[in-house]
Design a protein around this motif. Structure first.
Motif, mmCIF file in Angstrom:
data_model
loop_
_atom_site.group_PDB
_atom_site.id
_atom_site.type_symbol
_atom_site.label_atom_id
_atom_site.label_comp_id
_atom_site.label_asym_id
_atom_site.label_seq_id
_atom_site.Cartn_x
_atom_site.Cartn_y
_atom_site.Cartn_z
ATOM 1 N N ALA A 1 -0.248 -0.035 -6.381
ATOM 2 C CA ALA A 1 -0.183 -1.236 -5.552
ATOM 3 C C ALA A 1 -1.533 -1.572 -4.949
ATOM 4 N N VAL B 1 3.019 5.126 -6.515
ATOM 5 C CA VAL B 1 3.261 3.695 -6.343
ATOM 6 C C VAL B 1 2.169 3.058 -5.488
ATOM 7 N N SER B 2 1.764 3.742 -4.418
ATOM 8 C CA SER B 2 0.748 3.162 -3.532
ATOM 9 C C SER B 2 -0.600 3.053 -4.231
ATOM 10 N N ARG C 1 -0.029 -4.244 2.958
ATOM 11 C CA ARG C 1 0.626 -4.638 1.710
ATOM 12 C C ARG C 1 0.964 -3.428 0.852
ATOM 13 N N THR C 2 -0.007 -2.514 0.751
ATOM 14 C CA THR C 2 0.183 -1.339 -0.093
ATOM 15 C C THR C 2 1.324 -0.475 0.398
ATOM 16 N N LEU D 1 9.056 0.426 0.413
ATOM 17 C CA LEU D 1 10.327 -0.167 -0.023
ATOM 18 C C LEU D 1 10.824 0.471 -1.319
ATOM 19 N N ILE D 2 9.900 0.642 -2.277
ATOM 20 C CA ILE D 2 10.294 1.218 -3.565
ATOM 21 C C ILE D 2 10.738 2.668 -3.407
ATOM 22 N N GLN E 1 -4.778 -4.748 -6.410
ATOM 23 C CA GLN E 1 -5.337 -5.793 -5.564
ATOM 24 C C GLN E 1 -6.839 -5.969 -5.783
ATOM 25 N N VAL F 1 3.767 -1.210 2.554
ATOM 26 C CA VAL F 1 5.064 -1.884 2.616
ATOM 27 C C VAL F 1 5.729 -1.871 1.249
ATOM 28 N N VAL F 2 4.969 -2.250 0.212
ATOM 29 C CA VAL F 2 5.523 -2.254 -1.144
ATOM 30 C C VAL F 2 5.933 -0.849 -1.568
ATOM 31 N N SER F 3 5.049 0.119 -1.329
ATOM 32 C CA SER F 3 5.342 1.497 -1.717
ATOM 33 C C SER F 3 6.520 2.047 -0.933
#
Length: 309
Positions: free
Chosen positions: A136, A132-133, A152-153, A159-160, A140, A155-157
């Protein structure tokens, strides 16, 4: 022959009982160790399954270790927070994967269910985090860097993957669904339906990226053929796993065999594929010539054809 037997019997009678007991214990220990080694390598999924996983994961960790000094120099010189963090995560997940591959016998050993479930949970979640990272970060753009892109990378990864871990914990420890214990279990419809949903989501994500690449919005995506080769491979792997889980959920033995084969491929070759796609250029290119490499890849991919029209 008779005299030698009498001599051996007399010698045994002369030895203290403690020595004889110790020799017997050593023999039992040796037999037990041999039995454990046999189970570790041959039982559960079989020799070729276990050997492929162990050898492939060990070779990759050994490669990382041999390249560690050179990699540390490049990381110190480049000072890329994203690369440093990703390289550290890769090391951690590679060690977890090596442990997962080495302790396959736990899956079939009574009393090791908890240890195997925890090891499988951490290993698969770590590998999913890398998946995921990578998506993500690369979405970008190739020039993304610094704390902002890293934040950003991750945090998104996070959470998922955190949501994925929570759901798996509920399934495994709350409802008792053996997500990580395969054996010959291809009759648990709830388990395989859950894996169908999981693989369907991953297949949809990779398929959507491939669709964007072949559409008029492809300029918004990173112009790196290596990245799209990676996405194509992962889309194909997840599509096969989705097909295999669907067959297994309907009771087909071939689907279970196909799913096990894809699991071997994933744990044996995914981390090297990830390294080649994302980190190899950074560690292998001399100096700071990555811009020329990216430009050449973009040109080969046809991203500058419009400038000549």
């Amino acid at each position: 022959m008779l005299s030698s037997d009498l001599f051996r019997r007399a010698l045994l009678e002369m030895l203290p009982q403690s020595v004889l007991a110790q020799d017997s214990n050593l023999s039992l220990t040796s037999d037990n160790s041999g039995h454990i080694f046999y189970d570790w390598l041959f039982q559960c999924h079989g020799f070729w399954h276990n050997a492929t996983l162990i050898i492939a994961s060990f070779i990759f960790v050994l490669y990382l270790a041999l390249q560690a000094k050179q990699s540390y120099s490049k990381l110190s010189y480049g000072r890329s927070y994203v690369i440093i963090s990703y390289y550290g995560c890769l090391w951690l997940v590679s060690l977890l994967n090596l442990a997962w591959c080495s302790f396959q016998a736990w899956e079939c050993t009574p009393g090791k269910d908890l240890a195997w479930n925890l090891l499988s949970l951490f290993t698969t979640s770590g590998m999913l985090f890398l998946e995921v990272s990578l998506l993500a970060f690369l979405l970008q753009g190739n020039n993304a860097g610094g704390f902002e892109a890293l934040t950003r990378t991750f945090v998104v990864s996070g959470l998922i993957v955190g949501l994925d871990i929570l759901l798996k914990v509920v399934y495994v420890f709350g409802f008792g669904i053996p997500l990580f214990i395969e054996g010959n279990d291809h009759t648990n419809s709830v388990k395989w339906n859950l894996w169908v949903v999981h693989k369907l989501l991953l297949t949809a994500v990779y398929g959507f990226i491939l669709f964007l690449y072949h559409s008029r919005w492809r300029e918004r995506l990173p112009a790196r053929p290596a990245f799209y080769k990676y996405v194509t491979i992962m889309f194909s792997l997840n599509a096969i796993q989705l097909f295999a889980c669907g067959l297994t959920a309907n009771g087909a033995a071939f689907g279970f065999w196909l799913y096990c084969a894809t699991i071997v491929c994933y744990h044996a070759f995914y981390l090297p594929l990830l390294y080649i796609t994302f980190l190899a250029d950074f560690f292998q290119e001399e100096g700071m010539h990555l811009e020329n490499v990216y430009y050449s890849e973009m040109k080969d991919a046809g991203f500058f054809d419009a400038d000549w029209e």
